[in-house]
Design a protein around this motif. Sequence first.
Motif, short mmCIF file in Angstrom:
data_model
loop_
_atom_site.label_atom_id
_atom_site.label_comp_id
_atom_site.label_asym_id
_atom_site.label_seq_id
_atom_site.Cartn_x
_atom_site.Cartn_y
_atom_site.Cartn_z
N ARG A 1 21.22 -8.34 -14.94
CA ARG A 1 22.24 -8.99 -15.75
C ARG A 1 21.98 -10.49 -15.89
O ARG A 1 22.59 -11.13 -16.73
N LYS A 2 21.12 -11.03 -15.08
CA LYS A 2 20.84 -12.46 -15.11
C LYS A 2 19.62 -12.80 -15.94
O LYS A 2 19.26 -13.98 -16.06
N ASN A 3 18.97 -11.80 -16.49
CA ASN A 3 17.75 -12.08 -17.24
C ASN A 3 17.59 -11.06 -18.37
O ASN A 3 16.63 -10.30 -18.42
N VAL A 4 18.57 -11.05 -19.29
CA VAL A 4 18.53 -10.16 -20.44
C VAL A 4 17.81 -10.87 -21.58
O VAL A 4 18.15 -11.99 -21.95
N VAL B 1 16.70 -5.03 -21.84
CA VAL B 1 17.29 -5.13 -20.50
C VAL B 1 16.29 -4.60 -19.48
O VAL B 1 15.90 -3.44 -19.53
N GLU B 2 15.89 -5.48 -18.55
CA GLU B 2 14.94 -5.08 -17.53
C GLU B 2 15.63 -4.34 -16.39
O GLU B 2 16.83 -4.49 -16.16
N THR B 3 14.84 -3.54 -15.67
CA THR B 3 15.33 -2.86 -14.48
C THR B 3 15.11 -3.75 -13.27
O THR B 3 14.05 -4.37 -13.13
N TYR C 1 30.15 -9.29 -15.01
CA TYR C 1 29.87 -10.21 -16.11
C TYR C 1 30.78 -11.44 -16.00
O TYR C 1 31.86 -11.39 -15.41
N LEU C 2 30.35 -12.56 -16.61
CA LEU C 2 31.18 -13.76 -16.73
C LEU C 2 31.88 -14.12 -15.40
O LEU C 2 33.10 -14.26 -15.33
N GLN C 3 31.10 -14.26 -14.37
CA GLN C 3 31.66 -14.53 -13.04
C GLN C 3 32.22 -15.95 -12.97
O GLN C 3 31.59 -16.91 -13.39
N ASP D 1 21.80 -15.09 -19.26
CA ASP D 1 22.45 -14.72 -18.00
C ASP D 1 23.87 -14.25 -18.32
O ASP D 1 24.75 -15.05 -18.64
N LEU D 2 24.11 -12.94 -18.24
CA LEU D 2 25.41 -12.39 -18.59
C LEU D 2 26.46 -12.63 -17.53
O LEU D 2 27.64 -12.37 -17.76
N THR D 3 26.07 -13.13 -16.37
CA THR D 3 27.03 -13.35 -15.29
C THR D 3 27.70 -14.72 -15.38
O THR D 3 28.67 -14.97 -14.68
#
Length: 271
Positions: free
Chosen positions: A196-199, A237-239, A44-46, A215-217
């Motif tokens: 994590r990029k498309n929640v 949250v998608e797989t 997260y939060l890169q 985008d959680l990153t």
Amino acid sequence: MRSSTLSNFVCFCVKNRNSILSKLLLLLVAVSLTSCYSSKQLDYLQSKQNSFITPLNKKDQYTIQPSDVLSIRVQSRDPEQTSFFNISSLNNNLNQANAASFYLNGYTVDPEGMINLAIIGELKVNDLTVEEIRDLVQTEIDKYLLNAIVTVQLTSFKVSVLGDVKNPGTNYIYNSQATIFEGLAAAGDLNVTAKRKNVKLIRQIGDASVVVNLDLTKPSIIKSPYYFLHPNDVIYVETSKPNIGQSNLGVLTLFLSAVTTTVLVLNFIQD
């Protein structure tokens, strides 16, 4: 695929690298190995910086709306006096009280944005924050009681988290505000296989439903107006595709193991 089977399979393919079957099997192994996850997909939060400061966006701080339920408690040295202002003597221990009890013992905001307090009467709370409502009620209580303390909580703050998380479902939040990360933490966090990029966050605004992709990153999510959750938000949250591929490869791995064992046995018999 087990390591021993994989080692035997690789040795066989090296010895028979000109075989069409060996080339096909090597290709399948290469495809299965590409389904691995890297830290770049999971963190997260890169950021390349060791530390960074991102200002919070508080312009979208939640304000009370019709149908919200408020818990208003008045406390003082004289419990008999404060009992007139409290709906019931509900135990404030959140671990012992369930969600239904908060609704039954709370103040529901009517369609006009009003609540009706005992003795005080009607107060307009629509479009006010929890802190502003507390100050408003405190001002009114001070007219009747000395040294009384008013606490206000939004008890209808629930968030639903669905999809590729450890514990999907609906969770109640007993803070005045919560971030999307806190909402996901209440659901046990995302699984390794989650996107994590498309929640997706679904929010009801008036008569419309708004769906946004987050985008959680990226650290910039902290500045998003959707970083702080609102009551009744839904997070989906998608797989990721690699996870779908790995599920399909599970059956393929069993098939490869059987084929590899058969080929190795036949090759041993021929030799």
